[in-house]
Design a protein around this motif. Structure first.
Motif, short mmCIF file in Angstrom:
data_model
loop_
_atom_site.label_atom_id
_atom_site.label_comp_id
_atom_site.label_asym_id
_atom_site.label_seq_id
_atom_site.Cartn_x
_atom_site.Cartn_y
_atom_site.Cartn_z
N GLY A 4 18.54 156.41 38.12
CA GLY A 4 19.26 157.57 38.61
C GLY A 4 18.46 158.86 38.64
O GLY A 4 18.94 159.88 39.12
N LYS A 37 17.00 160.36 43.28
CA LYS A 37 18.13 160.09 44.17
C LYS A 37 17.69 159.34 45.43
O LYS A 37 18.49 158.64 46.06
CB LYS A 37 18.81 161.40 44.58
N PRO A 90 22.36 153.62 39.39
CA PRO A 90 22.16 154.87 38.64
C PRO A 90 23.06 155.03 37.43
O PRO A 90 22.62 155.53 36.40
CB PRO A 90 22.45 155.95 39.69
N ASP A 91 24.35 154.65 37.55
CA ASP A 91 25.29 154.92 36.47
C ASP A 91 26.12 153.67 36.16
O ASP A 91 27.14 153.41 36.80
CB ASP A 91 26.22 156.08 36.85
N THR A 127 28.08 153.19 33.79
CA THR A 127 29.37 153.48 33.13
C THR A 127 30.46 153.79 34.14
O THR A 127 31.63 153.92 33.76
CB THR A 127 29.22 154.69 32.18
N ASP A 128 30.12 153.91 35.41
CA ASP A 128 31.08 154.23 36.46
C ASP A 128 31.99 153.02 36.70
O ASP A 128 31.52 151.92 37.00
CB ASP A 128 30.31 154.58 37.73
N ALA A 167 31.38 151.13 39.90
CA ALA A 167 30.02 150.66 40.19
C ALA A 167 29.98 149.16 40.53
O ALA A 167 29.25 148.74 41.42
CB ALA A 167 29.10 150.94 39.00
N VAL A 192 18.29 149.64 35.09
CA VAL A 192 19.50 150.27 34.57
C VAL A 192 19.17 150.88 33.21
O VAL A 192 18.77 150.17 32.28
CB VAL A 192 20.64 149.24 34.42
N HIS A 193 19.32 152.18 33.10
CA HIS A 193 19.02 152.86 31.84
C HIS A 193 20.25 152.85 30.93
O HIS A 193 21.24 153.53 31.22
CB HIS A 193 18.55 154.29 32.10
N ILE A 215 19.71 158.84 26.43
CA ILE A 215 20.81 158.08 27.00
C ILE A 215 21.27 157.08 25.95
O ILE A 215 20.44 156.36 25.38
CB ILE A 215 20.37 157.34 28.27
N ARG A 246 24.19 154.28 25.99
CA ARG A 246 25.29 153.60 26.66
C ARG A 246 25.47 152.23 26.03
O ARG A 246 24.50 151.52 25.77
CB ARG A 246 25.00 153.46 28.15
#
Length: 295
Positions: free
Chosen positions: A72, A75, A99-100, A102-103, A106, A125-126, A135, A137
């Motif tokens: 992410g 862009k 990028p995310d 947690t969405d 996604a 994926v971070h 970060i 998660r």
């Protein structure tokens, strides 16, 4: 005088004999790995860097490169990776950036994108990174679980950036156990150490490890630019040769200078050459070819 000359010759002969004995006793350096390679983990910093990289691939007998997103940060990753794959379809394996994780939406978007693109890998994926940006998660969170369900259905591996601690390893194991049909690739070996990585691999058959970004310009490194491969890493890789992939992890523009790329590949081949030949071939090429369905 004749006697002093004889003493000098005798002394030189003794020194030469000692040096020859020393060289004979020293272990021979392993030959660099000379076979094909797949760079299983790299990035591009702009739309044109891929050209310099492909020229280096030609010089260094690198068959393919997996281009991943940078969690992410960039862009433009989807556009840059897509353009690189279109320009060099015989060289680039294009990942689908995520990028995310947690969405909540996604997973659905990922399913649709995989259907359109046919991507063979998701990431990078971070999930856990400490340093320049922090970060944290949970890999066992419901949103990421849905992503792993999609990846499992599509048989597409997910490359994760996840820096290990004992607690972080336990959380990752929870996700791995809940999604056994999903394959995760732990980038940069989670930065180790080998004993922690060995436990994860032993208990989780759906986990692989890439050794990207562990070169001489970073720490922890598998080896310095000219020094030997770390013995603990060498032992683990040779114990579990089907679980490791090699990667370079170029990203910053300075790394795309031709001389720097050649140094990185020379180091990679030297380190691979310290492994048993059959192991070197698996780590350099065969494991990635199987994972990304190239054979």
């Amino acid at each position: 005088t004749p006697s002093s000359r004889r003493s000098s010759v005798k002394g030189s002969s003794s020194l030469l004999a000692a040096l020859l004995a020393l060289f004979a006793a020293a272990p021979a350096r392993a030959a660099d790995y000379a076979g094909p390679m797949i760079d299983a983990h790299s990035h591009v910093p702009n739309a044109t860097a891929i050209d310099a990289y492909v020229e280096a691939m030609k010089r260094q007998n690198v068959a393919r490169v997996v281009l991943l997103g940078v969690g992410g940060v960039q862009k433009e990753d989807p556009a840059w990776i897509g353009a690189a794959a279109r320009k060099h379809p015989d060289r680039v394996i294009a990942a689908l950036p995520l990028p995310d994780p947690t969405d909540d939406g996604a997973a659905a978007r990922l399913e649709a994108e995989l259907g359109k693109s046919g991507a063979r890998v998701i990431g990078e994926v971070h999930l856990r990174q400490i340093g320049r940006r922090t970060i944290e998660r949970d890999p066992a969170a419901p949103a990421f679980g849905k992503i792993l369900e999609v990846a499992a259905r599509r048989a597409v591996p997910v490359v994760i950036h996840y820096e290990l601690t004992d607690a972080a390893a336990a959380a990752l194991e929870k996700a791995l156990a809940a999604h056994r049909k999903a394959t995760l690739v732990l980038a940069h070996a989670g930065e180790g150490p080998p004993a922690r990585v060995e436990g994860l691999l032993a208990r989780n058959p759906n986990l692989l490890v890439d050794l990207s970004g562990m070169h001489f310009q970073r720490k922890p490194a598998l080896a310095s630019e000219t020094g030997p491969l770390d013995p603990a890493w060498k032992a683990l890789i040779e114990k579990l040769p089907d679980r490791f992939l090699m990667g370079v992890d170029v990203w910053a523009p300075r790394l795309f200078e031709p001389a720097t790329l050649d140094r990185l590949f020379k180091w990679t081949r030297r380190v691979l050459g310290e492994l048993r030949p059959d192991v070197a071939e698996r780590v350099a090429y065969k494991n990635a070819a199987a994972l990304f369905r190239l054979e």
